[in-house]
Each structure stands twice: as structure tokens, then as C-alpha cells.
Design a protein around this motif. Structure first.
Motif, short mmCIF file in Angstrom:
data_model
loop_
_atom_site.label_atom_id
_atom_site.label_comp_id
_atom_site.label_asym_id
_atom_site.label_seq_id
_atom_site.Cartn_x
_atom_site.Cartn_y
_atom_site.Cartn_z
N VAL A 250 0.93 -1.19 -0.12
CA VAL A 250 -0.16 -0.06 0.03
C VAL A 250 0.82 1.38 0.12
N GLN A 251 2.13 1.20 0.87
CA GLN A 251 2.88 2.43 0.87
C GLN A 251 4.04 2.44 -0.20
N SER A 252 4.49 1.04 -0.37
CA SER A 252 5.78 0.85 -1.09
C SER A 252 5.68 0.63 -2.56
N GLY A 253 4.36 0.69 -3.04
CA GLY A 253 4.16 0.11 -4.39
C GLY A 253 4.13 1.23 -5.29
N PHE A 254 3.67 1.01 -6.47
CA PHE A 254 3.35 1.68 -7.71
C PHE A 254 4.72 2.62 -7.84
#
Length: 437
Positions: A250-254
Motif C-alpha cells: 500500500v505504501q511502497s508500491g506503484f
């Protein structure tokens, strides 16, 4: 487990409302009366925003604030391509996934192609909390276990099931008896050994492990991104115990880390389930999971899953536009370059400031330890002073970590070198001011 810091380490103290400007005080009072006391506000002087564009947010007077905190609008606030895609789709069709629509299928195919976990399925929710909740349901169904291992200051969501797995919510939100925590993977911690002990402790108490759940950047533990690769042995250990590895992206993606689309890819591991959220729709409520096919097959046959708004055409249009922008604007490459420049510069500042210790990061996700100059001990109080000093200079960051002493620097991905220089100028001024007391 020792008590962890409150999640709002730099939050507004409502007892000081009388010190606020009249307009701000009035809105804070109305908000409190309408929303109640469970909600929190950032900063010693809360800030109101009326619009956003790119990497800036604007207050009612038109003042621009450099956003070095919000990862939700990952391709920038009010990106025109996302706005146009959402507007077009909203004027055309918005319904649920029990009807055939091409958009959700095409998006699922594109999303799965960015992962490196073999043959997988995508499932959609509205929030990261729902995605983690669904991942837990699948893990328990597949393994027959109930036990979960998380880090000692993890945050994974706000549902009842996820709050039991989120020690960062503080001592008033108890962990489940099926939960074991392990120390954050910092220097001196044998992380693999800690996970092995947690598995054996669960077994000793008659609980079978279902999953190891970790944010791939360990955001709430203090942005622990280094060295890349240290999680791979943990995945092997979890699999040997018959459990699943769930990568919370959720925080480390994309493309947040620049070098890879997903944080787990930096570690060279193959997760069983990946959970995604916040940045997926650039602010619209779409989240979901990617799950290896053999893990989902029996769950899909025996358990019915439906989410009225998860994967609806409007939010899928936003999510598809995010993938388009990441590609056409070359954001992963610029994230890697700007992130390296910013990290090196903050490290140089830290070398000259007695207030800063270790600086860590990957791409546009940095953490900088704030310490007491006299003792070298972690200082959440000084971190809060720095965060509020930055806010006064119209630069937005936050703080995280078990002691609330880690500056959390996580801007939208279009954040460029000129924005990094603006950030560094403000940081230098604030450190000098806080250092003078």
C-alpha cells in the motif's frame, strides 16, 4: 510487547484551539462537533487546503505548500489525465463487477503483468484495509492456520481484524492472541531468527501460522528499506512453515522505490499475496490484491466474494490512467534519479546537523532519524518540532517510527530536482532554528 508511540506523533492538540487564528479555530470547532474526537489533525497549527495541483497543495489564501508527504495522489494532485478518464467514465457507466465490463478485465491484466509472482489473479476492494482483510481470509482458508506475524510497530489497516495486527495504533488497541510481533529489521537485529522464534512460539501455544504480513518498506517502523534482499530468507522460512508471505504494498508500491514497481521486487522474493491500495487510483477509492492462482482456487470454489464498489468502472478508469501516466511520463526513472539526489543531499545535511542521525531510503521514500544532540537518543519531540517548522515554511512532511522520531518524506512521484531543492532549503532553515531552541 512494549507500548508503541501513538500513530499521530505530530498531531494537533485540541486544548490549544484558542491559540489558532479565528477562521481556523472556527473550522476546527465545527469539525470536532460534526466528526467527533476519534479523528485527528496534523500539525500544531492545522492547515486547510482548497485545491491541489501536481506536487503542491493550496490554502484558502492561495499559498502553495510543497507536498513531500502524500503518496495517495501518486502521479500528482488533480492530474489532468486521471481527471479526464474519471469524468468520461462517470458520464458513461458506473456499476458493479457482476456485470461484464471490459475495463476491469483489461486493467486486471495490465496490473498483473507488473508483478513477478507467476500466474495470479486480481481481486478488487475499495481500501488497503479491505485488501489486507481479504488477504488474511484467503491465507487462513488455504493454510488452515490463524497465526500472523507482523513487526513491532506495524500498521496494516483499520478493520477489526487488521487493528489486531497493527501495533502502531497504540496500547489501547490490543493485539490478538494469534498475533506475534518481531523487532523491526534495524541494525543488530537478526530478523530471520526473530521470525523463526515467533513461528515456534505460535506452535508452542497450539497456533498454526497462516501468514507473515509485512509492509515492504516498513513504513511505520521507521522506513527501513536497506539493504535490499534481506526479506528473501524470511519468505523461505515462512513457506517452510506451510504459511503464506503477504507483501503489503500500500505504501511502497506503484514505483515508489524507483528501481522497481513493487517494494517486494527489491528483495528478490516471490510473495503469495500482494496487497495494494492508496496510490492505485490517485485518490479514488480502489485497492486490491494479486494472489497466486493455486492459492485462490479452492477459496474461489468454496467462498463467495463480492464488493459492491470494488473494481467499479469509474475507479478502474482512474487506476488505468495511473498506469498510463507512470509509463508515458517516465516516472519510475525520474523517481530513481530524484530520490538518489534527495537522499544524498539529506545525508549531507545530517552529517552536519547534530539533530539528525541515520538517513535511509529507496526512490522517493526517505526516513531520517531525529536524535537528542546531548544523548543521541531518539527524540519524537524534536521530530515534531521539525515537522511543524517545515509546515510553517509551507513544506509538508510527517514523522513515524516506534519513538515517533523518524522524518517521513514521501512526496507524489512527479517531485523533481527543483522540488527537492526547495525541500532542502526549508529543512536547513528548520534544523538551524530548532537547534537554537
Amino acid at each position: 510487547m512494549s507500548e508503541s508511540a501513538p500513530v499521530m506523533v505530530n498531531g494537533f492538540d485540541s486544548s490549544r484551539a484558542d491559540d489558532l487564528p479565528a477562521a481556523t479555530r472556527n473550522l476546527v470547532g465545527r469539525r470536532s462537533a460534526a466528526l467527533g474526537g476519534a479523528y485527528r489533525l496534523f500539525y500544531s497549527e492545522p492547515v486547510e487546503f482548497v485545491r491541489g495541483e501536481g506536487v503542491y497543495l493550496y490554502d484558502p489564501a492561495g499559498n502553495a505548500y510543497l507536498d513531500a508527504y502524500n503518496n495517495v495522489p501518486c502521479v500528482g494532485h488533480s492530474h489532468p489525465r486521471v481527471t479526464e478518464a474519471v469524468s468520461r467514465q462517470l458520464a458513461t457507466l458506473n456499476t458493479h463487477t457482476r456485470y461484464l465490463t471490459d475495463g476491469v478485465v483489461t486493467y486486471a491484466e495490465r496490473l498483473l503483468a507488473t508483478h513477478s509472482m507467476g500466474a495470479a489473479y486480481a481481486m478488487f476492494t475499495c481500501t488497503g484495509s479491505e485488501a489486507n482483510d481479504l488477504a488474511l481470509r484467503i491465507a487462513r482458508h488455504y493454510t488452515g492456520g490463524t497465526g500472523v506475524i507482523v513487526t513491532e510497530n506495524a500498521y496494516h489497516g483499520v478493520t477489526a481484524a487488521l487493528a489486531e495486527l497493527s501495533p502502531s495504533l497504540g496500547p489501547n488497541v490490543p493485539l490478538g492472541s494469534h498475533v506475534r510481533t518481531v523487532p523491526a529489521p534495524t541494525g543488530g537485529v537478526n530478523f530471520t531468527a526473530a521470525v523463526a522464534y515467533a513461528i515456534s512460539d505460535l506452535e508452542r501455544h497450539g497456533t498454526r501460522l497462516a501468514a507473515f504480513l509485512a509492509d515492504s518498506a516498513f513504513s511505520s517502523d521507521g522506513v527501513l528499506t536497506e539493504p535490499a534482499g534481506f526479506l528473501a530468507p524470511v519468505a523461505d522460512l515462512v513457506h517452510a512453515a506451510g504459511a503464506l508471505y503477504i507483501a503489503d504494498e500500500v505504501q511502497s508500491g506503484f514505483a515508489r522505490t524507483g528501481s522497481h514497481m513493487w517494494g517486494y521486487q527489491r528483495h528478490g522474493l516471490v510473495p503469495d499475496i500482494v496487497t495494494m491500495g492508496k496510490p492505485m487510483g490517485n485518490g479514488l477509492p480502489i485497492a486490491g490484491i494479486a494472489v497466486r492462482r493455486e492459492i485462490l482456487d479452492d477459496f474461489g470454489r468454496q467462498v463467495r466474494y463480492f464488493n459492491t464498489f470494488g473494481g467499479n468502472p469509474v475507479c478502474v478508469a482512474a487506476a488505468s490512467a495511473v498506469l498510463d501516466v507512470l509509463d508515458t511520463e517516465g516516472l519510475p526513472t525520474s523517481v530513481a534519479a530524484t530520490g538518489a539526489y534527495l537522499k544524498d543531499a539529506v545525508a549531507r545535511v545530517a552529517a552536519e546537523s547534530p539533530l539528525l542521525g541515520s538517513v535511509r531510503g529507496a526512490g522517493l521514500y526517505l526516513g531520517a532519524d531525529v536524535v537528542d544532540p546531548a544523548t543521541g537518543a531518539p527524540s519524537g519531540e524534536l521530530a515534531a518540532a521539525i515537522v511543524n517548522g517545515m509546515r510553517q515554511r509551507r513544506v509538508l512532511i510527517s514523522a513515524t517510527g516506534r519513538h515517533g522520531n523518524v522524518l517521513k518524506i514521501r512526496p507524489p512521484l512527479p517531485f523533481g530536482r527543483q522540488h527537492a531543492d526547495q525541500f532542502l532549503g526549508a529543512l536547513g532553515e528548520v534544523l538551524a532554528a530548532v537547534g537554537r531552541g
